[in-house]
Design a protein around this motif. Structure first.
Motif, PDB file in Angstrom:
ATOM      1  N   ARG A 120      70.106  51.987  47.898  1.00  0.00           N
ATOM      2  CA  ARG A 120      68.961  51.083  47.778  1.00  0.00           C
ATOM      3  C   ARG A 120      67.781  51.707  47.039  1.00  0.00           C
ATOM      4  O   ARG A 120      67.090  51.021  46.275  1.00  0.00           O
ATOM      5  N   THR A 121      67.539  52.981  47.263  1.00  0.00           N
ATOM      6  CA  THR A 121      66.382  53.608  46.632  1.00  0.00           C
ATOM      7  C   THR A 121      66.654  54.061  45.203  1.00  0.00           C
ATOM      8  O   THR A 121      65.733  54.470  44.497  1.00  0.00           O
ATOM      9  N   ARG A 122      67.918  53.965  44.768  1.00  0.00           N
ATOM     10  CA  ARG A 122      68.293  54.480  43.449  1.00  0.00           C
ATOM     11  C   ARG A 122      68.714  53.396  42.457  1.00  0.00           C
ATOM     12  O   ARG A 122      68.609  53.591  41.248  1.00  0.00           O
ATOM     13  N   VAL A 123      69.227  52.269  42.965  1.00  0.00           N
ATOM     14  CA  VAL A 123      69.784  51.231  42.097  1.00  0.00           C
ATOM     15  C   VAL A 123      69.296  49.861  42.542  1.00  0.00           C
ATOM     16  O   VAL A 123      69.087  49.622  43.732  1.00  0.00           O
ATOM     17  N   THR A 124      69.118  48.967  41.583  1.00  0.00           N
ATOM     18  CA  THR A 124      68.775  47.581  41.887  1.00  0.00           C
ATOM     19  C   THR A 124      69.692  46.651  41.095  1.00  0.00           C
ATOM     20  O   THR A 124      70.132  46.987  39.992  1.00  0.00           O
ATOM     21  N   VAL A 125      70.012  45.499  41.671  1.00  0.00           N
ATOM     22  CA  VAL A 125      70.835  44.519  40.962  1.00  0.00           C
ATOM     23  C   VAL A 125      69.939  43.752  39.992  1.00  0.00           C
ATOM     24  O   VAL A 125      69.189  42.855  40.374  1.00  0.00           O
ATOM     25  N   ASP A 126      70.015  44.132  38.744  1.00  0.00           N
ATOM     26  CA  ASP A 126      69.199  43.528  37.691  1.00  0.00           C
ATOM     27  C   ASP A 126      69.543  42.053  37.510  1.00  0.00           C
ATOM     28  O   ASP A 126      68.684  41.241  37.170  1.00  0.00           O
TER      29      ASP A 126
END
Length: 343
Positions: A120-126
């Protein structure tokens, strides 16, 4: 948010053109380091092979992660999260992660995984991109077979769900941040408007649609949506969640058919068309060893639409094999289909 690596989820039914779209993204990445996570339903990793052999500068086999233990929506904890964690642990992490789901996968469970503490702190669903086969929609492939459903409900009064194809079609669109109406060259303008209207009936508010041929959409349109979909789960309806159903793939099956060396790919194409019509096969794809040719021949079929081309030379020491993966609804006559495809 700016410190997070964006991830784009490419969803869509079997044969919609997801791999073609990703190939276009790779060829037009503009210097961005893209990492690919590929998931297929079946034992023959065709999509990974196609992307690995795409010949795009800067795209290496190390940039492609294949998940082979079933549809990604059912193996999130065992396969997907470790793969994403490994990508993030690289000395030079990717600029953008592109995830191609199986054509039979539900996208929402995958979006949920990005809320896990590990990522969660490293990747986001663009963004979630749903690729739609416009010709298949126009032909009624995803419309319910009302007679068949009525017969099933008569035999089982507790049955209360849509056809498997219709259900997947809706689930994939309901989760989308953008819809690509692919294969626009195969329908006329009037038919495309009818398809657009049918798809619009399932879209969330403000979700846009674009048309494409062979997945040729500008990356600037698809990448950089900033949807942060993991924070927007409530707006992405799911029939399975609402009805309390567990998602499995009992309605579908796949198997691999080995073939001998092929003299003429056109003969195999003709057999695929005839066999698909006789057995209601959803998808056929694979590779052919063509006699006298130094290159591997790719063959892909959706219904009676067959595409074939030579993609790359056979590698030194690589076993030259002709193999097809067949995907359809449960109950396929494997023996008859294998015999028909073998000729």
């Amino acid at each position: 948010m700016s410190r997070k690596i964006p991830a784009t989820i490419i969803t869509g039914f079997l044969g919609a053109g997801k791999t073609s779209l990703i190939r276009h993204l790779l060829a037009n990445a503009g210097g961005r380091r893209l990492a690919l996570v590929i998931n297929e339903f079946g034992d023959l990793g065709v999509d990974r092979e196609l992307l690995a052999g795409c010949g795009v500068e800067g795209c290496t086999e190390d940039d492609i992660v294949e998940l082979t233990n079933g549809c990604i929506c059912c193996t999130v904890a065992d396969d997907f999260l470790p793969s994403i964690t490994a990508l993030l642990a690289r000395p030079e992490p990717p600029d953008h992660i592109v995830i191609e789901t199986s054509g039979l996968a539900l996208p929402k469970p995958l979006v949920k995984a990005f809320g896990w503490p590990e990522v969660r702190t490293r990747v986001t669903v663009d963004g979630v991109i749903a690729v739609i086969d416009a010709e298949a929609v126009a032909a009624g492939r995803f419309a319910p077979d009302t007679d068949a459903l009525a017969a099933q409900r008569a035999a089982d009064p507790t049955l209360d769900h849509e056809s498997p194809l219709e259900e997947l079609f809706e689930e994939q669109i309901l989760c989308a941040d953008m819809v690509v109406l692919n294969k626009a060259d195969r329908v006329d303008a009037t038919t495309m408007e009818r398809v657009r209207a049918e798809v619009a009936g399932h879209l969330r508010p403000l979700v846009r649609t674009v048309t494409s041929t062979q997945g040729g959409v500008d990356p600037a349109v698809l990448l950089g949506l900033g949807a942060a979909a993991e924070d927007d789960l409530d707006s992405r309806r799911s029939h399975h969640e609402e009805e309390g159903d567990d998602h499995d793939h009992d309605e579908f099956e796949s198997f691999v058919v080995p073939l001998a060396t092929v003299a003429d790919p056109a003969e195999v194409e003709a057999r695929i068309r005839a066999t698909a019509a006789a057995h209601d096969i959803l998808r056929v794809k694979g590779f052919l060893d063509v006699a006298g040719k130094a290159m591997r021949h790719v063959i892909q079929g959706v219904g009676d639409r067959i595409q074939g081309y030579y993609d790359r030379p056979w590698k030194p020491g690589e076993a030259r094999q002709s193999r097809l993966v067949v995907i359809g609804q449960r109950g396929l006559d494997r023996e008859a289909i294998s015999a028909a495809l073998a000729g």
